[in-house]
Design an enzyme around this catalytic site. Structure first.
Site, mmCIF file in Angstrom:
data_model
loop_
_atom_site.group_PDB
_atom_site.id
_atom_site.type_symbol
_atom_site.label_atom_id
_atom_site.label_comp_id
_atom_site.label_asym_id
_atom_site.label_seq_id
_atom_site.Cartn_x
_atom_site.Cartn_y
_atom_site.Cartn_z
ATOM 1 N N GLY A 165 39.065 -30.472 17.461
ATOM 2 C CA GLY A 165 38.031 -31.311 16.843
ATOM 3 C C GLY A 165 37.763 -30.780 15.441
ATOM 4 N N GLY B 48 35.801 -32.173 13.127
ATOM 5 C CA GLY B 48 34.665 -32.909 12.555
ATOM 6 C C GLY B 48 33.646 -31.966 11.940
ATOM 7 N N GLN B 49 32.397 -32.392 11.997
ATOM 8 C CA GLN B 49 31.321 -31.639 11.331
ATOM 9 C C GLN B 49 31.244 -30.201 11.833
ATOM 10 O OE1 GLN B 49 29.989 -33.178 8.704
ATOM 11 N NE2 GLN B 49 28.171 -34.298 9.424
ATOM 12 N N ILE B 50 31.162 -30.044 13.149
ATOM 13 C CA ILE B 50 30.993 -28.685 13.690
ATOM 14 C C ILE B 50 32.299 -27.899 13.589
ATOM 15 C CG2 ILE B 50 30.408 -27.315 15.733
ATOM 16 C CD1 ILE B 50 28.578 -29.529 16.628
ATOM 17 N N SER C 51 31.179 -29.712 22.939
ATOM 18 C CA SER C 51 30.994 -31.162 23.048
ATOM 19 C C SER C 51 29.891 -31.518 24.044
ATOM 20 C CB SER C 51 32.305 -31.820 23.484
ATOM 21 O OG SER C 51 33.365 -31.407 22.643
ATOM 22 N N ASN C 52 29.181 -32.584 23.721
ATOM 23 C CA ASN C 52 28.087 -33.048 24.605
ATOM 24 C C ASN C 52 28.553 -34.188 25.514
ATOM 25 O OD1 ASN C 52 25.683 -31.628 24.225
ATOM 26 N ND2 ASN C 52 25.301 -32.601 22.258
ATOM 27 N N HIS D 293 21.364 -28.238 28.696
ATOM 28 C CA HIS D 293 21.196 -28.546 27.271
ATOM 29 C C HIS D 293 20.737 -29.991 27.151
ATOM 30 C CE1 HIS D 293 21.579 -28.375 23.022
ATOM 31 N NE2 HIS D 293 22.616 -29.212 22.960
HETATM 32 O O1 TXD Z 1 24.658 -27.335 21.197
HETATM 33 C C1 TXD Z 1 25.588 -28.133 21.414
HETATM 34 N N1 TXD Z 1 26.517 -27.846 22.334
HETATM 35 C C2 TXD Z 1 25.630 -29.454 20.660
HETATM 36 C C3 TXD Z 1 27.027 -30.062 20.639
HETATM 37 C C4 TXD Z 1 25.038 -29.374 19.309
HETATM 38 C C5 TXD Z 1 25.323 -30.382 18.404
HETATM 39 C C6 TXD Z 1 26.435 -31.359 18.576
HETATM 40 N N2 TXD Z 1 27.028 -31.324 19.892
HETATM 41 C C7 TXD Z 1 28.224 -32.136 20.163
HETATM 42 O O2 TXD Z 1 29.415 -31.575 19.586
HETATM 43 C C8 TXD Z 1 28.187 -33.533 19.647
HETATM 44 O O3 TXD Z 1 27.319 -34.334 20.418
HETATM 45 C C9 TXD Z 1 29.644 -33.928 19.792
HETATM 46 O O4 TXD Z 1 29.913 -34.284 21.125
HETATM 47 C C10 TXD Z 1 30.372 -32.618 19.462
HETATM 48 C C11 TXD Z 1 30.958 -32.577 18.086
HETATM 49 O O5 TXD Z 1 29.968 -32.845 17.149
HETATM 50 P P1 TXD Z 1 30.391 -33.132 15.608
HETATM 51 O O6 TXD Z 1 29.145 -33.325 14.826
HETATM 52 O O7 TXD Z 1 31.405 -32.117 15.189
HETATM 53 O O8 TXD Z 1 31.118 -34.550 15.775
HETATM 54 P P2 TXD Z 1 32.189 -35.219 14.769
HETATM 55 O O9 TXD Z 1 31.896 -34.822 13.378
HETATM 56 O O10 TXD Z 1 32.252 -36.654 15.143
HETATM 57 O O11 TXD Z 1 33.568 -34.509 15.182
HETATM 58 C C12 TXD Z 1 34.192 -34.771 16.405
HETATM 59 C C13 TXD Z 1 35.684 -34.751 16.138
HETATM 60 C C14 TXD Z 1 36.146 -35.935 15.253
HETATM 61 O O12 TXD Z 1 36.775 -35.433 14.093
HETATM 62 C C15 TXD Z 1 37.113 -36.704 16.139
HETATM 63 O O13 TXD Z 1 38.207 -37.257 15.448
HETATM 64 C C16 TXD Z 1 37.565 -35.599 17.068
HETATM 65 O O14 TXD Z 1 36.373 -34.898 17.367
HETATM 66 N N3 TXD Z 1 38.203 -36.085 18.282
HETATM 67 C C17 TXD Z 1 39.210 -35.424 18.868
HETATM 68 N N4 TXD Z 1 39.798 -34.261 18.531
HETATM 69 C C18 TXD Z 1 40.799 -33.868 19.343
HETATM 70 N N5 TXD Z 1 41.221 -34.549 20.443
HETATM 71 C C19 TXD Z 1 40.634 -35.725 20.783
HETATM 72 N N6 TXD Z 1 41.060 -36.422 21.883
HETATM 73 C C20 TXD Z 1 39.582 -36.216 19.981
HETATM 74 N N7 TXD Z 1 38.784 -37.317 20.019
HETATM 75 C C21 TXD Z 1 37.949 -37.213 18.974
#
Ligand code: TXD
Length: 320
Positions: free
Chosen positions: A10, A12-14, A120-121, A176
């Site tokens: 992943g 993305g942002q995190i 991931s949530n 959580h």
């Molecule tokens: O404390 C905690 N655990 C939480 C977690 C705190 C804040 C956010 N929380 C969760 O982390 C949030 O609800 C999301 O489920 C995840 C990731 O958050 P983020 O802000 O990083 O989300 P983004 O920016 O949408 O990034 C997710 C990335 C994005 O680039 C997608 O293209 C990618 O996930 N993605 C994948 N990567 C690999 N493999 C697959 N199948 C896939 N599908 C989507």
């Protein structure tokens, strides 16, 4: 000594924020994996080009092929969608469970010896699914939430008392979600109970002190949603990322840190077979110990309520 290899599933942002922190702290080589074509490669190249300024000599790469995580020592999973305003973390389960199913199978095949940190949530359910589908021992698969929730609780306490955040310990356990359990009894500022400091601030007015603490607890439970409402486009990512890196460092440097961790309970705290946030010793072996302590009546009630919420989510996971 060769640096560990860290795979971030992943980009993305995190995931991207974690990559930058890992590089800046020299924790290990980074491979960023995402399904969006070019995204992980571009983010990795950008970070790699910052190396001369930040002063790290690490391999930073990006890939759209999960084979690229082969041999990872640690895998961190942020793959999945994030909340939008009006959404509950649980609303993400359908989409993110299917993503986690794909990701977990890839980890099992390409990084069979890795320690896995799930972000991931909905976190408690996603870490459950990841452990089930990788088949890894539960000490090698755990989740990040409690470090973040505790940081939020500590921040709110610091702002209320006007003290440094560096002196506050404020553990949050349980699931959580809105039922998370801030352990008020253990909240302290360099050993002085927060409740005593609130009584001092409010001239002995116990009702006022208790009302203020109740508001701090409620704000902690809703803190994720508060950021989502402000951002409108996604959820918090800096505080989750730094919380994750704290846990990663504890494992990669074998620090034996006692940190709130979403771990699989096997009778501890009266729970068996569910992942819940509890105090754990994190070291090279992952979750090396679960640290049980007696809960008082109010804490037990809140913890049981939180476990019930986790159980309700996990027992309805859409993907086996
Ligand atoms: O404390 C905690 N655990 C939480 C977690 C705190 C804040 C956010 N929380 C969760 O982390 C949030 O609800 C999301 O489920 C995840 C990731 O958050 P983020 O802000 O990083 O989300 P983004 O920016 O949408 O990034 C997710 C990335 C994005 O680039 C997608 O293209 C990618 O996930 N993605 C994948 N990567 C690999 N493999 C697959 N199948 C896939 N599908 C989507």
């Amino acid at each position: 000594m060769e640096k560990p290899r860290i795979a971030l599933i992943g980009g993305g942002q995190i995931g991207t924020t974690i990559a930058q922190l890992v590089a800046q702290q020299g924790l290990g080589h980074v491979v960023l994996y995402d399904v969006v074509t070019g995204l992980p490669q571009g983010k990795a190249l950008d970070l790699a080009e910052a190396a001369p300024v930040l002063g790290f000599d690490l391999q930073i790469s990006g890939t759209n092929d999960m084979a690229g995580i082969a041999g990872a020592d640690m895998v961190v999973v942020t793959a999945g969608i994030a909340r939008k305003p009006g959404m509950d973390r649980d609303d993400l389960i359908g989409v993110n469970a299917r993503i986690m199913a794909e990701v977990a199978r890839g980890i099992r095949y390409h990084a069979p010896n890795a320690i896995v940190l799930v972000i991931s949530n909905p976190l408690d359910a996603m870490v459950t699914l990841c452990q089930r589908l990788t088949g890894f021992h539960s000490r090698r698969v755990f989740g990040m939430a409690g470090v973040l929730d505790s940081a939020r609780f500590a921040s709110f306490i610091a702002w209320e008392l006007g003290v440094s955040v560096r002196d506050i310990h404020a553990p949050v356990l349980g699931g959580h979600g809105d039922t998370m359990v801030p352990i008020v009894r253990f909240a302290n500022v360099n050993g002085i109970p927060v409740m005593d400091l609130l009584l001092r601030k409010y001239a002995g007015d116990r009702q006022k002190a208790e009302d203020v603490m109740a508001a701090l607890v409620t704000r902690t439970q809703n803190a994720g949603g508060e950021v989502v409402e402000l951002l409108q486009t996604g959820s918090a990512f800096v505080s989750p990322a730094v919380s994750a890196v704290t846990m990663m460092e504890a494992v990669l440097k074998d620090q034996k840190r006692l940190l709130p961790t979403c771990a699989l309970l096997n009778g501890e705290f009266g729970v068996r077979g569910y992942y819940v946030g509890v105090p754990c010793i994190l070291g090279a072996g992952g979750v090396e110990q679960i640290v049980e302590f007696p809960l008082n009546e109010e804490e037990q009630q809140m913890f049981s309520n939180s476990v019930a919420a986790v159980r309700n989510l996990v027992d309805h996971l859409p993907v086996e």
